[in-house]
Design a protein around this motif. Structure first.
Motif, PDB file in Angstrom:
ATOM      1  N   GLU A  90      39.433  33.385  36.778  1.00  0.00           N
ATOM      2  CA  GLU A  90      37.970  33.498  36.872  1.00  0.00           C
ATOM      3  C   GLU A  90      37.540  34.644  37.777  1.00  0.00           C
ATOM      4  OE1 GLU A  90      35.813  31.756  35.051  1.00  0.00           O
ATOM      5  OE2 GLU A  90      37.660  31.056  34.117  1.00  0.00           O
ATOM      6  N   GLY A  91      38.499  35.453  38.234  1.00  0.00           N
ATOM      7  CA  GLY A  91      38.175  36.437  39.268  1.00  0.00           C
ATOM      8  C   GLY A  91      37.489  37.678  38.741  1.00  0.00           C
ATOM      9  N   GLY A  92      37.478  38.707  39.604  1.00  0.00           N
ATOM     10  CA  GLY A  92      36.942  39.992  39.196  1.00  0.00           C
ATOM     11  C   GLY A  92      35.429  40.024  39.083  1.00  0.00           C
ATOM     12  N   ARG A  93      34.752  39.559  40.101  1.00  0.00           N
ATOM     13  CA  ARG A  93      33.300  39.439  39.995  1.00  0.00           C
ATOM     14  C   ARG A  93      32.547  40.723  40.343  1.00  0.00           C
ATOM     15  NH1 ARG A  93      35.496  35.237  42.396  1.00  0.00           N
ATOM     16  NH2 ARG A  93      35.476  36.509  44.245  1.00  0.00           N
ATOM     17  N   HIS A  94      33.167  41.608  41.087  1.00  0.00           N
ATOM     18  CA  HIS A  94      32.379  42.689  41.674  1.00  0.00           C
ATOM     19  C   HIS A  94      32.607  44.022  40.992  1.00  0.00           C
ATOM     20  CE1 HIS A  94      33.220  39.672  44.873  1.00  0.00           C
ATOM     21  NE2 HIS A  94      31.911  39.739  44.931  1.00  0.00           N
ATOM     22  N   GLY A  95      31.640  44.890  41.091  1.00  0.00           N
ATOM     23  CA  GLY A  95      31.830  46.250  40.615  1.00  0.00           C
ATOM     24  C   GLY A  95      32.415  47.085  41.737  1.00  0.00           C
TER      25      GLY A  95
END
Ligand code: F6R
Length: 650
Positions: A35-40
């Motif tokens: 579910e990771g990888g939320r940020h730019g």
């Protein structure tokens, strides 16, 4: 000096290929991070740079990896110039990026010299903190191969070298994570101090770094990972961090952190938890970080004192893992530090010698190893550093250990190099210090050095338990007394503002007040850019009194009248001598010492406290004075000109 940030993340559910060609040292991998990888990347990198700007503010730049290749923006001046540039020329969303805030070494602070620097026909971007000592030789070699350079920096040479090695490996048929291989080989060729971070358009989702003698920590996320000069580079996103060793290469992908040495052998890092949060590194309603940090001082001292006694009342320093028999046999203490930290050491010398009866020298780290000092197995070196990265102190620590000395670091920064390379560490718990001019770290360093002194006195039998307990009780009262000083600071603040036209301010002190005077002068120099000098009051008539003329402001740190009346009387005479020659005197005195009023234009009182602890109080008005004077001049007190928080070059 220089702040560095790197970021890789992935979109939710996105699967990126794992690294090839590097050992599977994935001990920090987070395979459950679906579910990771939320940020730019740009958001993370810019936030990191905002927090790291105190490390250098001559210029700033970023590079991100986009579907059409690497895109970069960079701008001379403070970070806000880069923010404006990004508003004018926005970058597309990306999940791989690096960013840099610079303190210029090679080449002035211009757009062109700002990092990142590009290589391999613009397909590779690199940022750097440190100094590449053999850059001239490498540059000549690369020029001969047909490379051209557009900046005056050593960094562009490192980028060029990495690009040439990368292209050579690719052309030779290398597959997999060629960027990491190229970084390993490039680092083998570089001399000096460096942290390098690179991205390449062939390898989205990968940031590779190489490190020698310059700081770098890894931040562990969920489907994203981070690199920073220190943990503030990613504190908004994670508090899980990994400390690295020297001469290491680290490659991050959204799910992996792979660490090797410069030759590709697997290497280790140490995971740690950052015990402060992002709010601690905010201004909290104050106008400046410096003002906030001055007001943090009751806590900085209180936290540093916390949990130091066992139920029997013995002083315990759990972190001090040096064999007791070694500590008992110590016949000399050498304190190594620079700047404000060295003044903390000078204050501590009075207490350590008095309590432990061990000869104690305080030496500037950069002078120490160049004078053939007498250091051996019986020497205890105390290295004091807020940042834990000061190159001069790090080099002195290494030298001292080579001579057989044991080194205890007094440090405020987890995961930094000096504690890692010392035999033991006593952490100050001042919380993050962002303003370039040190304030709360200074008081916390004195506190920690006092704890060390008392501990040695206990261990060696120089002081009885009840004597140590009395000092500990006095120390415990210090946070509230600092608060009293802060609550009554209006007068000294006004005085600072009123003196904004002063061309020079002198500071006098005696005994522990002498290093306090020097610290007061340093604060004024670095914040207000005026001549300021701290003198031992007794030295006046041996020369400095010639500086006194009509109207010269002189700040006097008065010894306690009740505890040290002979010293007090001598300083009163000194005050009279300078007043007779026209000085305007500003006296910092103990509450109740009304005798000084007859000899002072301005008196500022601090609560009475035992002499050895007085610096923990008398320093505070001097910090406030410098802050107010510099603010009245309209200067940026958090980021004074020409300075950087962490001095990672020699
Ligand atoms: C002055 C100041 C510097 C540092 C010095 C050592 O306000 O901050 O003089 O004290 O550069 O830095 P650290 O303690 O990080 O080794």
């Amino acid at each position: 000096m220089c702040g560095i940030v790197g970021y890789v993340g992935r979109e939710r559910g996105q699967v990126l290929s794992t690294l090839e060609n590097v050992p599977p040292a994935v001990e920090f991998a987070d395979s459950s991070a679906d579910e990771g990888g939320r940020h730019g990347a740009l958001d993370v990198v810019m936030e990191g740079l905002r927090r790291l700007e105190y490390r250098g503010y001559d210029s700033a730049g970023v590079a991100v990896l986009t579907p059409s290749g690497i895109e970069s923006r960079k701008k001379a001046g403070k970070l806000t110039n880069l923010v404006q540039e990004l508003a004018a020329e926005p970058l597309p969303r990306s999940l791989t990026g690096i960013g840099h805030t610079r303190w210029a070494t090679h080449g002035g602070p211009t757009d062109q010299n700002a990092h990142p620097h590009l290589a391999d026909q613009g397909r590779l971007a690199l940022i750097h903190n440190g100094i590449i000592e053999n850059y001239a030789e490498l540059k000549a070699e690369l020029l001969a191969e047909g490379l051209t350079f557009i900046s005056d920096t050593d960094t562009e040479v490192a980028a060029g070298l990495l690009g040439v090695i990368y292209r050579g490996l690719k052309d030779g048929g290398a597959k997999g994570d060629v960027l990491t291989l190229a970084m390993q080989q490039a680092c083998q060729r570089l001399e000096g101090a460096f942290t390098l971070l690179a991205i390449h358009e062939d390898q989205p989702g990968v940031v590779t770094a190489g490190r020698r003698n310059s700081p770098l920590v890894v931040g562990l996320g969920d489907g994203e990972n981070f690199l920073g000069s220190d943990v503030s580079g990613f504190i908004d996103f994670t508090r899980r961090a990994v400390e690295l060793g020297q001469d290491q290469i680290v490659t991050i992908t959204p799910d992996d952190v792979v660490i090797t040495d410069f030759f590709g052998n697997p290497a280790e890092g140490t995971e740690f938890h950052v015990n402060w949060d992002a709010a601690a590194a905010e201004k909290g309603g104050y106008d400046s970080f410096m003002e906030k940090e001055i007001h943090d001082q009751p806590d900085a001292v209180g936290q540093t004192l916390l949990g130091r006694s066992d139920i029997k009342g013995n002083l315990v320093l759990d972190e001090l893992r040096i064999d007791e028999s070694i500590l008992r046999s110590v016949d000399k203490i050498v304190v190594l530090a620079c700047g404000t930290s060295a003044y903390a050491g000078q204050v501590a010398k009075y207490a350590i010698e008095h309590w432990c009866r061990i000869p104690t020298e305080v030496e500037l780290s950069h002078e120490f190893r160049y004078r053939d000092p007498i250091v051996n197995e019986k020497t205890l070196v105390v290295a004091i550093s807020q940042s834990g990265e000061t190159m001069d102190t790090l080099m002195a620590v290494r030298y001292a250990r080579e001579q057989g000395a044991k080194v205890v670091a007094i440090c405020n920064t987890n995961g930094s190099t000096i504690p890692r390379e010392s035999d033991a560490v006593l952490y100050t718990h001042a919380g993050p210090e962002i303003a370039v001019a040190s304030t709360k770290a200074f008081l916390a360093q004195i506190t920690a050095a006092y704890l060390l002194g008392l501990y040695l006195a206990q261990l060696r039998g120089n002081k009885f338990r009840d004597e140590i307990a009395t000092v500990m009780e006095d120390l415990t009262e210090i946070p509230a007394k600092i608060q009293t000083v802060l609550d009554n600071a209006d007068k000294i603040k006004q005085l600072g503002a009123d003196m904004s036209e002063a061309k020079s301010v002198l500071f006098l002190g005696r005994h522990v007040g002498f290093p306090v005077a020097m610290e007061g002068a340093l604060k004024l120099k670095e914040l207000a850019y005026i001549h300021a000098e701290g003198f031992a009051a007794g030295e006046l008539k041996h020369g400095p009194i010639a500086l006194i003329e009509e109207g010269q402001p002189v700040v006097v740190v008065m010894p306690s009248s009740s505890a040290r009346n002979s010293l007090h009387a001598k300083v009163v005479s000194n005050v009279q001598e300078i007043r007779a020659r026209g000085a305007v005197t500003i006296v910092i005195a103990e509450e109740g010492d009304t005798s000084v009023e007859a000899y002072s234009e301005h008196v500022f009182y601090v609560p009475a406290t035992p002499t050895l602890l007085a610096p923990l109080l008398t320093t505070v008005p001097l910090q406030i004075f410098a802050l107010a004077l510099a603010s009245a001049k309209g200067y940026d007190v958090d980021q004074p000109r020409n300075l950087a928080k962490s001095v990672t070059v020699e």
